[in-house]
Design a protein around this motif. Structure first.
Motif, PDB file in Angstrom:
ATOM      1  N   TYR A 200       0.837  -1.206   0.000  1.00 36.86           N
ATOM      2  CA  TYR A 200       0.000   0.000   0.000  1.00 36.86           C
ATOM      3  C   TYR A 200       0.870   1.255   0.000  1.00 36.86           C
ATOM      4  CZ  TYR A 200      -3.889   3.031   1.404  1.00 36.86           C
ATOM      5  OH  TYR A 200      -4.844   4.011   1.466  1.00 36.86           O
ATOM      6  N   GLY A 201       1.950   1.231   0.776  1.00 38.06           N
ATOM      7  CA  GLY A 201       2.861   2.362   0.826  1.00 38.06           C
ATOM      8  C   GLY A 201       3.582   2.573  -0.487  1.00 38.06           C
ATOM      9  N   TYR A 202       3.968   1.486  -1.148  1.00 41.30           N
ATOM     10  CA  TYR A 202       4.595   1.609  -2.459  1.00 41.30           C
ATOM     11  C   TYR A 202       3.636   2.295  -3.434  1.00 41.30           C
ATOM     12  CZ  TYR A 202       6.707   0.471  -6.910  1.00 41.30           C
ATOM     13  OH  TYR A 202       7.253   0.577  -8.165  1.00 41.30           O
ATOM     14  N   ALA A 203       2.380   1.867  -3.410  1.00 36.43           N
ATOM     15  CA  ALA A 203       1.394   2.501  -4.295  1.00 36.43           C
ATOM     16  C   ALA A 203       1.203   3.971  -3.944  1.00 36.43           C
ATOM     17  CB  ALA A 203       0.068   1.753  -4.208  1.00 36.43           C
ATOM     18  N   ALA A 204       1.184   4.286  -2.652  1.00 35.96           N
ATOM     19  CA  ALA A 204       0.965   5.670  -2.228  1.00 35.96           C
ATOM     20  C   ALA A 204       2.154   6.560  -2.566  1.00 35.96           C
ATOM     21  CB  ALA A 204       0.686   5.715  -0.730  1.00 35.96           C
ATOM     22  N   PHE A 205       3.371   6.054  -2.387  1.00 36.47           N
ATOM     23  CA  PHE A 205       4.547   6.877  -2.598  1.00 36.47           C
ATOM     24  C   PHE A 205       4.973   6.973  -4.063  1.00 36.47           C
ATOM     25  CE2 PHE A 205       5.138   6.386   1.961  1.00 36.47           C
ATOM     26  CZ  PHE A 205       5.625   7.625   2.314  1.00 36.47           C
ATOM     27  N   PHE A 206       4.737   5.932  -4.845  1.00 33.80           N
ATOM     28  CA  PHE A 206       5.321   5.914  -6.181  1.00 33.80           C
ATOM     29  C   PHE A 206       4.320   5.940  -7.332  1.00 33.80           C
ATOM     30  CE2 PHE A 206       8.548   3.905  -3.466  1.00 33.80           C
ATOM     31  CZ  PHE A 206       9.549   4.849  -3.633  1.00 33.80           C
ATOM     32  N   THR A 207       3.102   5.484  -7.144  1.00 33.77           N
ATOM     33  CA  THR A 207       2.186   5.436  -8.279  1.00 33.77           C
ATOM     34  C   THR A 207       1.097   6.500  -8.232  1.00 33.77           C
ATOM     35  OG1 THR A 207       0.756   3.803  -7.225  1.00 33.77           O
ATOM     36  CG2 THR A 207       2.564   2.965  -8.586  1.00 33.77           C
ATOM     37  N   MET A 208       0.670   6.911  -7.059  1.00 38.12           N
ATOM     38  CA  MET A 208      -0.435   7.872  -6.974  1.00 38.12           C
ATOM     39  C   MET A 208      -0.029   9.274  -7.414  1.00 38.12           C
ATOM     40  SD  MET A 208      -2.383   7.029  -3.450  1.00 38.12           S
ATOM     41  CE  MET A 208      -3.122   5.453  -3.130  1.00 38.12           C
ATOM     42  N   ASP A 209       1.169   9.692  -7.075  1.00 42.81           N
ATOM     43  CA  ASP A 209       1.584  11.067  -7.339  1.00 42.81           C
ATOM     44  C   ASP A 209       1.919  11.326  -8.797  1.00 42.81           C
ATOM     45  OD1 ASP A 209       1.243  11.526  -4.664  1.00 42.81           O
ATOM     46  OD2 ASP A 209       3.356  11.236  -4.169  1.00 42.81           O
ATOM     47  N   GLN A 210       2.200  10.296  -9.558  1.00 41.16           N
ATOM     48  CA  GLN A 210       2.546  10.493 -10.960  1.00 41.16           C
ATOM     49  C   GLN A 210       1.357  10.934 -11.788  1.00 41.16           C
ATOM     50  OE1 GLN A 210       4.161   6.760 -12.127  1.00 41.16           O
ATOM     51  NE2 GLN A 210       6.051   7.018 -10.971  1.00 41.16           N
ATOM     52  N   LEU A 211       0.151  10.647 -11.330  1.00 41.45           N
ATOM     53  CA  LEU A 211      -1.048  10.956 -12.096  1.00 41.45           C
ATOM     54  C   LEU A 211      -1.607  12.345 -11.796  1.00 41.45           C
ATOM     55  CD1 LEU A 211      -2.774   7.485 -11.676  1.00 41.45           C
ATOM     56  CD2 LEU A 211      -1.365   8.278 -13.574  1.00 41.45           C
ATOM     57  N   LEU A 212      -0.974  13.080 -10.878  1.00 39.84           N
ATOM     58  CA  LEU A 212      -1.484  14.400 -10.513  1.00 39.84           C
ATOM     59  C   LEU A 212      -1.253  15.412 -11.626  1.00 39.84           C
ATOM     60  CD1 LEU A 212      -0.355  14.783  -6.810  1.00 39.84           C
ATOM     61  CD2 LEU A 212      -2.661  14.483  -7.653  1.00 39.84           C
ATOM     62  N   PRO A 213      -2.220  16.291 -11.867  1.00 41.72           N
ATOM     63  CA  PRO A 213      -1.990  17.366 -12.832  1.00 41.72           C
ATOM     64  C   PRO A 213      -0.978  18.374 -12.258  1.00 41.72           C
ATOM     65  CG  PRO A 213      -4.186  17.499 -11.883  1.00 41.72           C
ATOM     66  CD  PRO A 213      -3.566  16.258 -11.361  1.00 41.72           C
ATOM     67  N   PRO A 214      -0.332  19.141 -13.100  1.00 39.97           N
ATOM     68  CA  PRO A 214       0.728  20.049 -12.635  1.00 39.97           C
ATOM     69  C   PRO A 214       0.269  21.067 -11.587  1.00 39.97           C
ATOM     70  CG  PRO A 214       0.793  19.843 -15.010  1.00 39.97           C
ATOM     71  CD  PRO A 214      -0.421  19.111 -14.549  1.00 39.97           C
ATOM     72  N   PHE A 215      -0.960  21.564 -11.683  1.00 41.81           N
ATOM     73  CA  PHE A 215      -1.396  22.573 -10.719  1.00 41.81           C
ATOM     74  C   PHE A 215      -1.581  21.988  -9.316  1.00 41.81           C
ATOM     75  CE2 PHE A 215      -5.411  20.822 -12.113  1.00 41.81           C
ATOM     76  CZ  PHE A 215      -6.189  20.813 -10.966  1.00 41.81           C
ATOM     77  N   MET A 216      -1.807  20.681  -9.212  1.00 41.76           N
ATOM     78  CA  MET A 216      -1.968  20.062  -7.893  1.00 41.76           C
ATOM     79  C   MET A 216      -0.632  19.683  -7.273  1.00 41.76           C
ATOM     80  SD  MET A 216      -5.352  17.706  -8.092  1.00 41.76           S
ATOM     81  CE  MET A 216      -5.290  17.381  -6.351  1.00 41.76           C
ATOM     82  N   GLN A 217       0.427  19.646  -8.062  1.00 35.61           N
ATOM     83  CA  GLN A 217       1.726  19.252  -7.531  1.00 35.61           C
ATOM     84  C   GLN A 217       2.347  20.325  -6.658  1.00 35.61           C
ATOM     85  OE1 GLN A 217       4.035  17.988 -10.878  1.00 35.61           O
ATOM     86  NE2 GLN A 217       2.860  16.103 -11.139  1.00 35.61           N
ATOM     87  N   ARG A 218       1.782  21.517  -6.650  1.00 41.08           N
ATOM     88  CA  ARG A 218       2.292  22.601  -5.802  1.00 41.08           C
ATOM     89  C   ARG A 218       1.564  22.661  -4.453  1.00 41.08           C
ATOM     90  NH1 ARG A 218       5.512  26.121  -8.798  1.00 41.08           N
ATOM     91  NH2 ARG A 218       5.307  25.843 -11.038  1.00 41.08           N
ATOM     92  N   ASN A 219       0.527  21.849  -4.278  1.00 40.64           N
ATOM     93  CA  ASN A 219      -0.210  21.854  -3.024  1.00 40.64           C
ATOM     94  C   ASN A 219       0.613  21.211  -1.910  1.00 40.64           C
ATOM     95  OD1 ASN A 219      -2.375  22.974  -4.316  1.00 40.64           O
ATOM     96  ND2 ASN A 219      -3.502  21.053  -4.544  1.00 40.64           N
ATOM     97  N   PRO A 220       0.453  21.697  -0.673  1.00 47.65           N
ATOM     98  CA  PRO A 220       1.187  21.071   0.429  1.00 47.65           C
ATOM     99  C   PRO A 220       0.621  19.703   0.808  1.00 47.65           C
ATOM    100  CG  PRO A 220      -0.180  22.854   1.233  1.00 47.65           C
ATOM    101  CD  PRO A 220      -0.271  22.889  -0.256  1.00 47.65           C
TER     102      PRO A 220
END
Length: 164
Positions: A18-38
């Motif tokens: 679950y942690g591998y999925a949370a750390f490595f696969t979930m964040d790659q799908l974020l749009p660029p404007f959401m990558q600046r959120n804390p």
């Protein structure tokens, strides 16, 4: 190895996946404007994975147990006597949970939840039909109202063929 440590080992393995999925696969799908959120959508799964793995390792290493070499308490699970426990009830409840998850969309929240509470209470030994029906209907109605009206999250109350 005791049953609680086997369960902890399985839990740690699940938390690692679950942690591998949370750390490595979930964040790659974020749009660029959401990558600046804390706080990202994967923040809570990351916290759950890390804390779950830590708790699992604590149980796995036996750090939660006291140093007393007393006889095990009556509430401790003895894996050598698993047949003495109500495994049938536990397995039926697990099957009921799977059925609930599969039927939630097709038959709607109200019917699925009322049925789940009704059948679950029957499995656990309740035999007063009126109590089972009323508790299921009231609980599912209150939860649906809170989610739908108070939180404003759409939750299909009835089966899809009823058009609601």
């Amino acid at each position: 190895m005791a049953l609680d440590r086997w369960i902890a080992l399985i839990f740690v393995a699940f938390c690692c996946v679950y942690g591998y999925a949370a750390f490595f696969t979930m964040d790659q799908l974020l749009p660029p404007f959401m990558q600046r959120n804390p706080v990202w959508p994967s923040t809570f799964p990351k916290v759950l994975a890390v804390s779950g793995a830590l708790v699992g390792v604590i149980v796995l290493l036996g750090l939660e147990k006291s140093d007393d070499t007393e006889e095990p308490s009556a509430t401790a699970i003895n894996y050598r006597r698993l047949t003495d426990y109500n495994l049938g009830q536990a397995l039926m409840l697990l099957g009921l949970m799977v059925a609930y998850a599969l039927l939630l969309r097709p038959i709607g929240f109200l019917l699925a939840t009322t049925s789940f509470i009704f059948v679950g209470s029957f499995i656990l030994g309740e035999r007063r039909w009126i109590v089972m029906i009323l508790s299921g209907a009231i609980a599912s109605g209150v939860v649906w109202y809170l989610v739908q009206e108070v939180l404003g999250i759409f939750l299909r109350p009835l089966p899809f063929f009823m058009g609601v």
